[in-house]
Design a protein around this motif. Sequence first.
Motif, PDB file in Angstrom:
ATOM      1  N   LEU A   7       0.837  -1.344  -0.089  1.00 18.89           N
ATOM      2  CA  LEU A   7      -0.024   0.110  -0.120  1.00 18.89           C
ATOM      3  C   LEU A   7       0.847   1.279  -0.031  1.00 18.89           C
ATOM      4  O   LEU A   7       0.705   2.238  -0.685  1.00 18.89           O
ATOM      5  N   PHE A   8       1.938   1.414   0.892  1.00 13.65           N
ATOM      6  CA  PHE A   8       2.801   2.409   0.777  1.00 13.65           C
ATOM      7  C   PHE A   8       3.571   2.593  -0.515  1.00 13.65           C
ATOM      8  O   PHE A   8       3.662   3.508  -0.916  1.00 13.65           O
ATOM      9  N   ALA A   9       3.820   1.576  -1.171  1.00 15.93           N
ATOM     10  CA  ALA A   9       4.475   1.424  -2.424  1.00 15.93           C
ATOM     11  C   ALA A   9       3.461   2.102  -3.376  1.00 15.93           C
ATOM     12  O   ALA A   9       3.837   2.967  -4.316  1.00 15.93           O
ATOM     13  N   SER A  10       2.389   1.854  -3.445  1.00 14.38           N
ATOM     14  CA  SER A  10       1.244   2.175  -4.490  1.00 14.38           C
ATOM     15  C   SER A  10       0.869   3.688  -3.867  1.00 14.38           C
ATOM     16  O   SER A  10       0.895   4.682  -4.889  1.00 14.38           O
ATOM     17  N   LEU A  11       1.044   4.135  -2.496  1.00 15.38           N
ATOM     18  CA  LEU A  11       0.756   5.506  -2.301  1.00 15.38           C
ATOM     19  C   LEU A  11       2.078   6.216  -2.826  1.00 15.38           C
ATOM     20  O   LEU A  11       1.621   7.551  -3.350  1.00 15.38           O
ATOM     21  N   ASN A  12       3.234   6.073  -2.641  1.00 12.01           N
ATOM     22  CA  ASN A  12       4.277   6.628  -3.295  1.00 12.01           C
ATOM     23  C   ASN A  12       4.169   6.750  -4.906  1.00 12.01           C
ATOM     24  O   ASN A  12       4.511   7.778  -5.350  1.00 12.01           O
ATOM     25  N   ARG A  13       3.654   5.845  -5.412  1.00 11.61           N
ATOM     26  CA  ARG A  13       3.417   5.724  -6.783  1.00 11.61           C
ATOM     27  C   ARG A  13       2.541   6.922  -7.310  1.00 11.61           C
ATOM     28  O   ARG A  13       2.732   7.689  -8.233  1.00 11.61           O
ATOM     29  N   HIS A  14       1.251   6.999  -6.663  1.00 16.14           N
ATOM     30  CA  HIS A  14       0.541   7.970  -7.107  1.00 16.14           C
ATOM     31  C   HIS A  14       0.651   9.280  -6.541  1.00 16.14           C
ATOM     32  O   HIS A  14       0.454  10.332  -7.396  1.00 16.14           O
ATOM     33  N   ILE A  15       1.412   9.512  -5.629  1.00 13.81           N
ATOM     34  CA  ILE A  15       2.002  10.843  -5.230  1.00 13.81           C
ATOM     35  C   ILE A  15       3.178  11.509  -6.549  1.00 13.81           C
ATOM     36  O   ILE A  15       3.231  12.426  -6.549  1.00 13.81           O
ATOM     37  N   GLU A  16       4.022  10.464  -6.710  1.00 11.94           N
ATOM     38  CA  GLU A  16       4.784  10.958  -7.742  1.00 11.94           C
ATOM     39  C   GLU A  16       4.169  11.335  -9.053  1.00 11.94           C
ATOM     40  O   GLU A  16       4.641  12.041  -9.781  1.00 11.94           O
ATOM     41  N   ARG A  17       3.217  10.754  -9.254  1.00 10.04           N
ATOM     42  CA  ARG A  17       2.150  10.957 -10.480  1.00 10.04           C
ATOM     43  C   ARG A  17       1.314  11.939 -10.325  1.00 10.04           C
ATOM     44  O   ARG A  17       0.865  12.352 -11.249  1.00 10.04           O
ATOM     45  N   SER A  18       1.488  12.721  -9.235  1.00  7.60           N
ATOM     46  CA  SER A  18       0.459  13.679  -9.007  1.00  7.60           C
ATOM     47  C   SER A  18      -1.248  13.261  -9.017  1.00  7.60           C
ATOM     48  O   SER A  18      -1.934  13.998  -9.107  1.00  7.60           O
ATOM     49  N   GLU A  19      -1.269  11.925  -8.489  1.00 11.45           N
ATOM     50  CA  GLU A  19      -2.754  11.509  -8.419  1.00 11.45           C
ATOM     51  C   GLU A  19      -3.263  11.516  -6.951  1.00 11.45           C
ATOM     52  O   GLU A  19      -3.049  10.516  -6.538  1.00 11.45           O
ATOM     53  N   PHE A  20      -3.482  12.667  -6.634  1.00 15.07           N
ATOM     54  CA  PHE A  20      -3.781  12.866  -5.374  1.00 15.07           C
ATOM     55  C   PHE A  20      -5.107  12.304  -4.953  1.00 15.07           C
ATOM     56  O   PHE A  20      -5.309  11.917  -3.728  1.00 15.07           O
ATOM     57  N   ASP A  21      -5.935  12.253  -5.746  1.00 10.15           N
ATOM     58  CA  ASP A  21      -7.196  11.499  -5.267  1.00 10.15           C
ATOM     59  C   ASP A  21      -7.117  10.180  -4.940  1.00 10.15           C
ATOM     60  O   ASP A  21      -7.403   9.643  -4.036  1.00 10.15           O
ATOM     61  N   GLN A  22      -6.303   9.439  -5.797  1.00  4.07           N
ATOM     62  CA  GLN A  22      -5.773   7.860  -5.247  1.00  4.07           C
ATOM     63  C   GLN A  22      -5.022   7.770  -4.104  1.00  4.07           C
ATOM     64  O   GLN A  22      -5.205   6.776  -3.448  1.00  4.07           O
ATOM     65  N   ALA A  23      -4.217   8.913  -4.124  1.00  4.71           N
ATOM     66  CA  ALA A  23      -3.412   8.787  -2.831  1.00  4.71           C
ATOM     67  C   ALA A  23      -4.268   9.051  -1.485  1.00  4.71           C
ATOM     68  O   ALA A  23      -3.837   8.405  -0.499  1.00  4.71           O
ATOM     69  N   VAL A  24      -5.032   9.779  -1.504  1.00  5.50           N
ATOM     70  CA  VAL A  24      -6.123   9.825  -0.412  1.00  5.50           C
ATOM     71  C   VAL A  24      -6.607   8.613  -0.298  1.00  5.50           C
ATOM     72  O   VAL A  24      -6.896   7.947   0.910  1.00  5.50           O
ATOM     73  N   LYS A  25      -7.188   7.748  -1.285  1.00  9.06           N
ATOM     74  CA  LYS A  25      -7.804   6.360  -1.028  1.00  9.06           C
ATOM     75  C   LYS A  25      -7.056   5.271  -0.406  1.00  9.06           C
ATOM     76  O   LYS A  25      -7.215   4.613   0.359  1.00  9.06           O
TER      77      LYS A  25
END
Length: 662
Positions: free
Chosen positions: A23-41
Motif C-alpha cells: 500500500l505504501f508503495a502504491s501510495l508513493n507511486r500515486h504521489i509521484e504521478r500527482s494522482e492525489f485522489d488515489q493517494a487519499v484513497k
Amino acid sequence: MAPKAKEKAKPAAAAPAVAIEDLFASLNRHIERSEFDQAVKISDQVLSIAPGDEDAIRCKVVALIKNDSVDKALLAIEACSNKSSIDFVFFKAYCLYRQNKLDEALETLKGQEKNSAMMLLESQILFRLGLMDASVDIYQNLQKSKIESLEINFVASLVSAGRASDVQGAMESLRVKSTSSFELAYNTACSLIERNKYKDAEQLLLSSRRIGQESLMEENLANDDIEIELAPIAVQLAYVQQILGNTQEAFESYTDVIKRNLADESSLAVATNNLIALKGPKDVADGLRKLDKLIEKGEGPQTFQLARGLDVKLSRKQREAIFVNRLLLLIHSNKMDQARELAFALPSMFPDSVMPVLLQAAVHVRENKANKAEEILGQFADKFPDKSKVFLLARAQVAASAGHPQIAAESLLKIPDIQHKPATVATIVSLKERAGDIDGADAVFDAAIQWWSNAMTEDNKLDVIMEEAASFKLRHGRKDEAARLYEELVKSRGSIGALVGLIQTTAHTNIEKAETYEKQLKPLPGLKAVDVKSLEKTSGAKHIESGSTASITEAFEAKSKEKAKKKRKRKPKYPKGFDPANPGPPPDPERWLPKRERSSYRPKRKDKRAAQIRGSQGAVVKEAATSVNSKSNQTTNSKGPSQNASAEQSKPSSKSRKKSKN
C-alpha cells in the motif's frame, strides 16, 4: 422417501490481505504521478489497517492540500489531532491561510518553534495582511537559509512595502541576477515601475517574457498554459505602454488578453480595469457592465466584495482601483443612488486611503450639496492630520467653485507647507479680496514677507512677494505702507520696477521725495529736455531725432540698396514637357467664368410633354385631372399665357370621365 437436506452454503473465501508495504508503495507511486485522489484513497486503506500510522495521516493531509481540498484537509487534521501526537500546526496554519483566515493562521503560528518553513509561511501571511515591513524583516532573516525561490518573494515584499529602491541591494546580497528567472525579472520590473523608470521596466518585462517562454517550453507545457503563466507580464507590459503614452498598443494588448481569455482571473481583472481607465468616460455603459462582473454584494459588514475570490488574489491597491473606477463611472452615468451607496461603503473597506473620502465629497458636489462636501472634508482633515493636505486642498477647490471664498482661503491657510509660496499667496489674497476681507489679505502678505525674510533658501521669493504686496497696498489706498515696501526694495535690490513704483506712490504723499527718487532714473536715449508747459498746450510730445540716429538710418538705407543690387533674376520654371518657344494655342479667356455666363452657352430646351397626364381610365385619372385643373387655375391667376395649355390638358380627362360612365 424423505427429501435430502440441503447442504449449507460454504462461506466465500476472504480476500487476501494486502501487505501494508504494498500500500505504501502504491501510495508513493500515486504521489509521484500527482494522482492525489488515489493517494487519499490509499491513505484511507492504510489507516484502516493501521489507524494511528503517522506517515499515512501526513500523506493524506498533504494530498488533500495538493488537491485543493483545503476544507477536507482541515477536517482531517482536527479529527487526527486528538488521536495522534503528530504536530499539525504548520499544516493547520497553511490551510487557514488558504481559506483567507489570516488572523487565525497567524494566531496558530504564535508560540511555535520557528523553523524556515514556519517563518516563510508567517511572512506570506503578513504579506497578505498588508504588514509589508514585518514580512520584509522575516525575509531578511531567511537570507542565509537555502530556500528555493526565496529571492522572488523577497523582492515582491520589498516592492509592496514601498521599498523598491532596496531591491537592487537585496539581489546583490543574495547574489542573484534579475534575469535568473522570469518571475524575478517580473518583480524587478515592478520595482522599476515604482521608481518611475518605465523604459528600463519595459525592457526587463520583454526579457521576462522571453525567458518565461523558453523555460516553460522546456517543461513541455501547452501553448495555452504558457500564455496563462505569462499573462501577468503581458498586462504589466501594457500598463507600461499606457504610461509611456503608447495608448494604441496598450489598448490592443488589454483587448487581446480579455478576448483570448487565456489568463488567470487576477490578470483578467487588472486588464479589464486598466482598459476602462484607458477609455475614460467614452463608453460608460460597457465599462459598468464589465466591472459589475467583478463586483458583487457582500454579506455582513462588508457591503461590497470582489467576485470569484479576487479579494484574496489582488492587492489592496488593485482592489481599491476597481471600486474607485466603478464609482467614477456611476457618477458619469448619473446613477447617483448606486454611487452614493458605494461611496459610503468604501471608507470602511479602505480606511487608510484618502480616495474614498474624496469620492464621497464628489458625490455630494454632483448632487449640488457643496456644504456637505466641505463639512466631510473638514472633518477628515481634523481627524487625520498627517493626510490633511489632500483634504484641505479638495475643500478649497469645492468651496471656491461653490462661491465660498472665505472657506477656501481658510482651508489653504491651514496647510503650512505651501501657504507662503507665491502661487498660494496670490490665490489666498484673491479669495480674500473676493470675500471683501482686505485686512485679511493684507495680513497674508505681511506673513509671507516675514517668512521669506527669515528663510535661508537659495531660491528666495522675497522680492516677488514684496513687490506684489506693495502693489496691493497701493491699489487699496495704503500708500504709506506701499511706499515703505518699495523703498526697501530700492535700497536692498536696486530694482528699477520698485523705483518706478516708489515714485508713483510717493507722488501722492511727498512730492519732494518723489522728485528726489525721480532723478535716479536714467534718461531715455534720443530725447532732449522736455518743456512741460509747451507739452501741456500740444496734443503730444515731439520726438527729435539726434544725429546718431539719422546716421544709422542713412547707413541702413545704403546697405539695403546694396542688397537690392545684388539680387539676381532667376529663370522661370515651366511645367514638364512645356516648350516656351512653341507654347501652342492660348487658353480660353472665359475658362474661369461660370458656364451660363460664357458666350458659347446654350440653355437646354424644356420638354413640353412633361406636363401631359397619361394613364388608365378611372378615379385616379379623374383626381389627376382635378389636380391639374387646380394647378392650372393657380398659374392662370399669375400668368396669362398658360391658360391655353391648361385647357388642352383638361380635355382628355373629360373624355375619360364620359367613358367611365358607360
